[in-house]
Design a protein around this motif. Sequence first.
Motif, mmCIF file in Angstrom:
data_model
loop_
_atom_site.group_PDB
_atom_site.id
_atom_site.type_symbol
_atom_site.label_atom_id
_atom_site.label_comp_id
_atom_site.label_asym_id
_atom_site.label_seq_id
_atom_site.Cartn_x
_atom_site.Cartn_y
_atom_site.Cartn_z
ATOM 1 N N GLU A 65 1.412 3.948 -7.199
ATOM 2 C CA GLU A 65 1.042 3.753 -8.603
ATOM 3 C C GLU A 65 0.704 5.074 -9.279
ATOM 4 O O GLU A 65 1.080 5.312 -10.430
ATOM 5 C CB GLU A 65 -0.149 2.791 -8.711
ATOM 6 C CG GLU A 65 0.167 1.341 -8.378
ATOM 7 C CD GLU A 65 0.325 1.089 -6.882
ATOM 8 O OE1 GLU A 65 -0.045 1.979 -6.081
ATOM 9 O OE2 GLU A 65 0.831 0.005 -6.519
ATOM 10 N N SER A 66 -0.006 5.952 -8.566
ATOM 11 C CA SER A 66 -0.351 7.266 -9.120
ATOM 12 C C SER A 66 0.887 8.136 -9.266
ATOM 13 O O SER A 66 1.020 8.898 -10.238
ATOM 14 C CB SER A 66 -1.378 7.968 -8.223
ATOM 15 O OG SER A 66 -2.579 7.242 -8.166
ATOM 16 N N ILE A 67 1.790 8.039 -8.288
ATOM 17 C CA ILE A 67 3.009 8.847 -8.329
ATOM 18 C C ILE A 67 3.881 8.443 -9.515
ATOM 19 O O ILE A 67 4.419 9.298 -10.232
ATOM 20 C CB ILE A 67 3.770 8.701 -6.995
ATOM 21 C CG1 ILE A 67 2.958 9.378 -5.866
ATOM 22 C CG2 ILE A 67 5.168 9.307 -7.078
ATOM 23 C CD1 ILE A 67 3.447 9.073 -4.483
ATOM 24 N N ILE A 68 4.002 7.149 -9.754
ATOM 25 C CA ILE A 68 4.820 6.661 -10.868
ATOM 26 C C ILE A 68 4.275 7.165 -12.208
ATOM 27 O O ILE A 68 5.024 7.401 -13.160
ATOM 28 C CB ILE A 68 4.874 5.115 -10.846
ATOM 29 C CG1 ILE A 68 5.710 4.638 -9.650
ATOM 30 C CG2 ILE A 68 5.457 4.551 -12.143
ATOM 31 C CD1 ILE A 68 5.691 3.145 -9.431
ATOM 32 N N GLN A 69 2.963 7.342 -12.281
ATOM 33 C CA GLN A 69 2.335 7.773 -13.528
ATOM 34 C C GLN A 69 2.304 9.285 -13.689
ATOM 35 O O GLN A 69 1.808 9.795 -14.695
ATOM 36 C CB GLN A 69 0.906 7.225 -13.595
ATOM 37 C CG GLN A 69 0.838 5.703 -13.681
ATOM 38 C CD GLN A 69 -0.566 5.161 -13.505
ATOM 39 O OE1 GLN A 69 -1.528 5.913 -13.525
ATOM 40 N NE2 GLN A 69 -0.677 3.862 -13.331
ATOM 41 N N THR A 70 2.836 10.020 -12.722
ATOM 42 C CA THR A 70 2.808 11.482 -12.757
ATOM 43 C C THR A 70 4.122 12.010 -13.325
ATOM 44 O O THR A 70 5.204 11.707 -12.814
ATOM 45 C CB THR A 70 2.586 12.051 -11.336
ATOM 46 O OG1 THR A 70 1.355 11.547 -10.812
ATOM 47 C CG2 THR A 70 2.529 13.570 -11.389
ATOM 48 N N ASN A 71 4.035 12.800 -14.381
ATOM 49 C CA ASN A 71 5.230 13.386 -14.998
ATOM 50 C C ASN A 71 6.004 14.211 -13.969
ATOM 51 O O ASN A 71 5.427 15.035 -13.260
ATOM 52 C CB ASN A 71 4.848 14.271 -16.182
ATOM 53 C CG ASN A 71 4.363 13.454 -17.367
ATOM 54 O OD1 ASN A 71 4.728 12.285 -17.513
ATOM 55 N ND2 ASN A 71 3.540 14.057 -18.220
ATOM 56 N N GLY A 72 7.303 13.972 -13.928
ATOM 57 C CA GLY A 72 8.167 14.712 -13.017
ATOM 58 C C GLY A 72 8.432 14.010 -11.705
ATOM 59 O O GLY A 72 9.269 14.461 -10.914
ATOM 60 N N LEU A 73 7.721 12.891 -11.444
ATOM 61 C CA LEU A 73 7.907 12.175 -10.178
ATOM 62 C C LEU A 73 8.520 10.785 -10.352
ATOM 63 O O LEU A 73 8.833 10.124 -9.360
ATOM 64 C CB LEU A 73 6.573 12.045 -9.425
ATOM 65 C CG LEU A 73 5.893 13.343 -8.987
ATOM 66 C CD1 LEU A 73 4.626 13.042 -8.207
ATOM 67 C CD2 LEU A 73 6.838 14.217 -8.167
ATOM 68 N N GLU A 108 0.832 -1.203 0.000
ATOM 69 C CA GLU A 108 0.000 0.000 0.000
ATOM 70 C C GLU A 108 0.869 1.257 0.000
ATOM 71 O O GLU A 108 0.507 2.278 0.568
ATOM 72 C CB GLU A 108 -0.938 -0.010 1.213
ATOM 73 C CG GLU A 108 -1.961 -1.124 1.212
ATOM 74 C CD GLU A 108 -3.117 -0.811 0.304
ATOM 75 O OE1 GLU A 108 -3.320 -1.564 -0.671
ATOM 76 O OE2 GLU A 108 -3.814 0.167 0.554
ATOM 77 N N ALA A 109 2.015 1.176 -0.655
ATOM 78 C CA ALA A 109 2.983 2.269 -0.624
ATOM 79 C C ALA A 109 2.407 3.569 -1.155
ATOM 80 O O ALA A 109 1.608 3.585 -2.097
ATOM 81 C CB ALA A 109 4.226 1.881 -1.437
ATOM 82 N N GLY A 110 2.833 4.663 -0.520
ATOM 83 C CA GLY A 110 2.401 5.976 -0.969
ATOM 84 C C GLY A 110 2.489 7.011 0.133
ATOM 85 O O GLY A 110 3.051 6.763 1.209
ATOM 86 N N ILE A 111 1.916 8.173 -0.140
ATOM 87 C CA ILE A 111 1.971 9.315 0.780
ATOM 88 C C ILE A 111 0.723 9.305 1.662
ATOM 89 O O ILE A 111 -0.405 9.334 1.165
ATOM 90 C CB ILE A 111 2.056 10.634 -0.007
ATOM 91 C CG1 ILE A 111 3.355 10.670 -0.833
ATOM 92 C CG2 ILE A 111 1.985 11.831 0.941
ATOM 93 C CD1 ILE A 111 3.421 11.829 -1.812
ATOM 94 N N TYR A 112 0.942 9.315 2.980
ATOM 95 C CA TYR A 112 -0.169 9.213 3.932
ATOM 96 C C TYR A 112 -0.355 10.470 4.783
ATOM 97 O O TYR A 112 -1.377 10.614 5.445
ATOM 98 C CB TYR A 112 0.034 7.999 4.839
ATOM 99 C CG TYR A 112 -0.359 6.708 4.148
ATOM 100 C CD1 TYR A 112 -1.506 6.011 4.511
ATOM 101 C CD2 TYR A 112 0.397 6.204 3.096
ATOM 102 C CE1 TYR A 112 -1.875 4.844 3.865
ATOM 103 C CE2 TYR A 112 0.042 5.041 2.432
ATOM 104 C CZ TYR A 112 -1.096 4.366 2.821
ATOM 105 O OH TYR A 112 -1.473 3.217 2.169
ATOM 106 N N ALA A 113 0.614 11.361 4.782
ATOM 107 C CA ALA A 113 0.460 12.612 5.532
ATOM 108 C C ALA A 113 1.539 13.594 5.106
ATOM 109 O O ALA A 113 2.612 13.207 4.638
ATOM 110 C CB ALA A 113 0.536 12.368 7.038
ATOM 111 N N ILE A 114 1.221 14.882 5.279
ATOM 112 C CA ILE A 114 2.182 15.958 5.070
ATOM 113 C C ILE A 114 2.408 16.632 6.417
ATOM 114 O O ILE A 114 1.465 16.894 7.170
ATOM 115 C CB ILE A 114 1.663 16.993 4.046
ATOM 116 C CG1 ILE A 114 1.323 16.307 2.720
ATOM 117 C CG2 ILE A 114 2.692 18.096 3.848
ATOM 118 C CD1 ILE A 114 2.488 15.642 2.018
ATOM 119 N N THR A 115 3.676 16.910 6.721
ATOM 120 C CA THR A 115 4.008 17.510 8.009
ATOM 121 C C THR A 115 4.890 18.734 7.821
ATOM 122 O O THR A 115 5.455 18.954 6.745
ATOM 123 C CB THR A 115 4.769 16.512 8.907
ATOM 124 O OG1 THR A 115 6.100 16.342 8.390
ATOM 125 C CG2 THR A 115 4.085 15.166 8.962
#
Length: 289
Positions: free
Chosen positions: A252-260, A197-204
Amino acid sequence: MLEKDIENLIASHPDEFFPNSGFTLIGQQVKLGKCYADILFQDKHNRKIIVEVKRGILSRDAAGQVIEYYGLLKMERPDDIIELVLCANIIPPERKTFLERIGIECKELGINLINQIAQKVNYQFINAPKQTEIISSNGGLPASERAWIFQANPQRYDIINALADDEIGPYMHWLVNQHKKEIVKGDAGIIWLSGKEAGIYAITEIVTDPQVMEEPEAEKKYWADEDDKKGKKLRVKMKIVKNLLNRPIFKESIIQTNGLQMMSILRNPRGTNFLVTPEEWNIIKDLIK
């Protein structure tokens, strides 16, 4: 999301989670002796199915809990065939192997799957105060152009439950194992869960420079290994300004985003702390907004 959210979804839409099982709901929070089983179903073969729901990582003591429910229900219904199911967001493979060998079915229900089913059936999550999406006073993201990823290994730390724990509050403490001289107060932090379930879960927002400090007791309890709970270690204190637990930005969304696609954590995911370039941080902020 709360454990109650997962329980409600399973109870109301069992076919989405257990296709072709023919589950019919008997009840939720079913009283068994002095205990309460989360869900009790009857399947198409007239067996009774006890389903116990756990958010985050399936704990070691969950098996004992559901086995006790089995005994209590068997005393009430000695002639019934009773099956046991444990559900959790993350189930360590060694735990799953053991439990299934002793006859307890394990069902891993990732946050992505739960979100998809909730959207499909138009279910609205019951938010605890800590789980509100934005909890900063100004509702904004850190102004800093510097950002760092702080990675949580689900085999070692239950970040899902930690992010939903009101006892912890808006501040968390995180180990600094890399970039010790570069991470500073005022920088932005990105909490990243590794694994399926890798990904971003919070911003601090980082509110202290790295310093040797003890971890608060409320946070210690989410370590899987007792050794990880001990002693003062180099950490930063961070304020959660955006909690994405209900809607993480998945890998998965991050990999598909240009620049990331070339983010350091994607190229070499081993470690605790990872640099995010200013260009990548700007793209991530746009994704969040």
